[in-house]
Design a protein around this motif. Sequence first.
Motif, mmCIF file in Angstrom:
data_model
loop_
_atom_site.group_PDB
_atom_site.id
_atom_site.type_symbol
_atom_site.label_atom_id
_atom_site.label_comp_id
_atom_site.label_asym_id
_atom_site.label_seq_id
_atom_site.Cartn_x
_atom_site.Cartn_y
_atom_site.Cartn_z
ATOM 1 N N GLY A 123 -6.045 -44.145 -10.510
ATOM 2 C CA GLY A 123 -7.096 -43.997 -9.513
ATOM 3 C C GLY A 123 -6.961 -42.707 -8.732
ATOM 4 N N ILE A 124 -5.741 -42.362 -8.345
ATOM 5 C CA ILE A 124 -5.521 -41.107 -7.617
ATOM 6 C C ILE A 124 -5.736 -39.912 -8.551
ATOM 7 C CG2 ILE A 124 -3.748 -39.715 -6.462
ATOM 8 C CD1 ILE A 124 -2.689 -42.332 -5.259
ATOM 9 N N GLN A 125 -5.293 -40.019 -9.814
ATOM 10 C CA GLN A 125 -5.553 -38.943 -10.776
ATOM 11 C C GLN A 125 -7.052 -38.688 -10.902
ATOM 12 O OE1 GLN A 125 -3.499 -40.709 -14.157
ATOM 13 N NE2 GLN A 125 -1.905 -39.140 -14.084
ATOM 14 N N TYR A 126 -7.820 -39.741 -11.092
ATOM 15 C CA TYR A 126 -9.274 -39.623 -11.185
ATOM 16 C C TYR A 126 -9.846 -38.946 -9.944
ATOM 17 C CZ TYR A 126 -11.095 -42.326 -15.224
ATOM 18 O OH TYR A 126 -11.487 -42.745 -16.462
ATOM 19 N N THR A 127 -9.458 -39.451 -8.770
ATOM 20 C CA THR A 127 -10.073 -39.001 -7.523
ATOM 21 C C THR A 127 -9.757 -37.539 -7.240
ATOM 22 O OG1 THR A 127 -9.880 -41.266 -6.680
ATOM 23 C CG2 THR A 127 -10.320 -39.527 -5.077
ATOM 24 N N VAL A 128 -8.496 -37.158 -7.368
ATOM 25 C CA VAL A 128 -8.111 -35.773 -7.088
ATOM 26 C C VAL A 128 -8.754 -34.826 -8.098
ATOM 27 C CG1 VAL A 128 -6.163 -34.170 -6.971
ATOM 28 C CG2 VAL A 128 -5.971 -36.449 -5.948
ATOM 29 N N THR A 129 -8.736 -35.198 -9.380
ATOM 30 C CA THR A 129 -9.361 -34.352 -10.404
ATOM 31 C C THR A 129 -10.850 -34.183 -10.137
ATOM 32 O OG1 THR A 129 -7.739 -35.104 -12.035
ATOM 33 C CG2 THR A 129 -9.738 -34.077 -12.881
ATOM 34 N N SER A 130 -11.510 -35.269 -9.763
ATOM 35 C CA SER A 130 -12.951 -35.203 -9.494
ATOM 36 C C SER A 130 -13.242 -34.283 -8.315
ATOM 37 C CB SER A 130 -13.495 -36.609 -9.226
ATOM 38 O OG SER A 130 -13.308 -37.453 -10.340
#
Length: 660
Positions: A123-130
């Motif tokens: 979830g954090i990977q998704y959010t930061v990348t986005s």
Amino acid sequence: MAVQVHSPSLQQQTMKSPGVFGKLRAPGWYRAALFDVIGFAFAFGLTVLIRWLMHEHPIIDGDAITVVSLIAVPLFFLVGLGAFDYWFYWAAGRPTRPEDHSGHGAYSWRDYFRVNTDHKVIGIQYTVTSFFFLLVGGLLAMLIRAQLAKPGMQFLTPEQFNGVFSVHATILIFLFVIPVFAGLANFVLPLMIGAPDMAFPRLNALSFWMLPIAGIMMLMSFLAPGGSFASGWTAYAPLSTTMPLGQMFFTLAVQFAGASSIATALNFLVTIITMRAPGMSFFRLPLLVWANFSTSLLVVIATPFIAASQFFVLLDWSLGFHFFDAFVGPGKNGNVIMYQHVFWFYSHPAVYIMMLPGFGIISEIIAVKSRKPIFGYRMMAFSLLAIVVLGFTVWAHHMFVSGMQPWIRIPMMITTAIIAIPTGIKIFSWLATLWRGVLHLDTPMLFALGFLTMFTLGGISGVMLAMIPFDIHVSQTYFIVAHIHYVLFGGSLFTIFAGVYYWFPKMTGRMFDDRLGKLHFWMTFIFFNLTFGPMHLIGIQGMPRRVAEYADKFAAWNLFISLSAFVLGASTLIFIYNIIASWRGGPRAAANPWRALTLEWQVSSPPPIFNFDAVPTVVGGPYEYGVPGAVHGIFKPPAEAKPVAAGGGFDTPPSQQSHT
């Protein structure tokens, strides 16, 4: 609840300092780099071999090698990184390998840069990348507004301008809005339903790593001969089938982004259906879960259509299939309208894919911040499902001036007007929830209220565009630009900011600076309206969209819009600073700083590695705020919990009964 502390596994300990050969054999960035080289060599060799066998000249063709490489290199990269290791191990018939959870959880920042099966890390990977791609897309928007600050050509050629606005729109739709909602849901949803993780953790990890591949591919199109793809985010054929090589970067990047969305949606559906905590019926689900359930249905049904449209373009461009080449010879009569039908059959539901998760976020925040139960909970849930169904009946309202059969406009106009009804139900339910509530006007609540006003304005202009004469009048003008930004910026982005601020303490264990958050909101709210509000006016007056030049009579408004846009862009820097500074050194967050009832707030901030030390049992609704003794879930075995039904019929409401 105490945070579970896990020591690194034996596999992690033994892999701390392997030699060069060990690094190339083990999954990770070294092996991924090696496999990138192997993937390019494979693509080069396969292309040359096929062209030689088919007597094509020249045998070495740069465009053909590039297209095959855009497919092969990302797949080889994923294999090298380790996204397929466990599945290859199983498919090879190897003995069952016990799960040591070595790929689960984050023990340092490095664990965010590898294949990780923990839904919270993903979830954090998704959010930061986005958000990285939000900054990239925002910079491209600043280039657009700098070009349009005054009439005439400034520093971009018309072709470069087309490329910049095409990549801007595509990046923000496919690499920001859609995946950032998936990131927030990835972190929160299993916690909300009392699950230890997602149903398919390895598929969850793979779905994330396909995302940066798609984004990098889109940005690399600027390096292609002839420039980036420049046919807009819609990539209408036959324009897209006759563009230079850069168009193929879009066509194939969308396939990776779409595959990521489908994998995530399937994971959400299975997780919600099969992994709910004891006692959590569908009508005890938080509305964010309902919203992601509905969104996942949309994604699974609709996304294959955009994949099909881009496969058609790929085959037309690279192999000469002539799907969309109209009247090019006997037996080759393509149909350009077919592309639009296939594309919009996905892309109008995609508008709701970009909205429904935000509806769930707003429902959570408004209930907590007004300390009131959600008004009309069941109607809110049913309206989400109604939007899913009706979303597939309105696609051709984007095609009123396309040359399709005129009679199709009438039913599409009617269904477009009807779909406003379930959305209106949600607006009135939120307003009724706010009515006479005890409002806490902190940063998440301000963004929620900003969403209500901005999305309502965007919805009103959407109903206007449903009317055939008005749509024909303003089609291809800045009125359309204003409408889509009021829906996606004033709607989606406001809910994203609200959700990030709301769950930031849970995700990081830190509190953000509320004063900076409020400054961010007011700058965003004011300059968003100053940027996109005037576009309605100049659109009705005839200012065309997607052009690098315009008439002198629009000069004053465009300068005003550009200056407002620059301040709007700068407001995002306040958000970035607040998040980074608070994540590094903000005050420690309590387990439940908002005094919410849903399950994710009943564990420590950040949550334990496997979410819960004991499986929770759900005994009441998620929004019974203001009810003394209200309880949503308890950490007792189901046999010891009192099973109660939602609704009335009790002398003492179930939520008021003691559950110590």
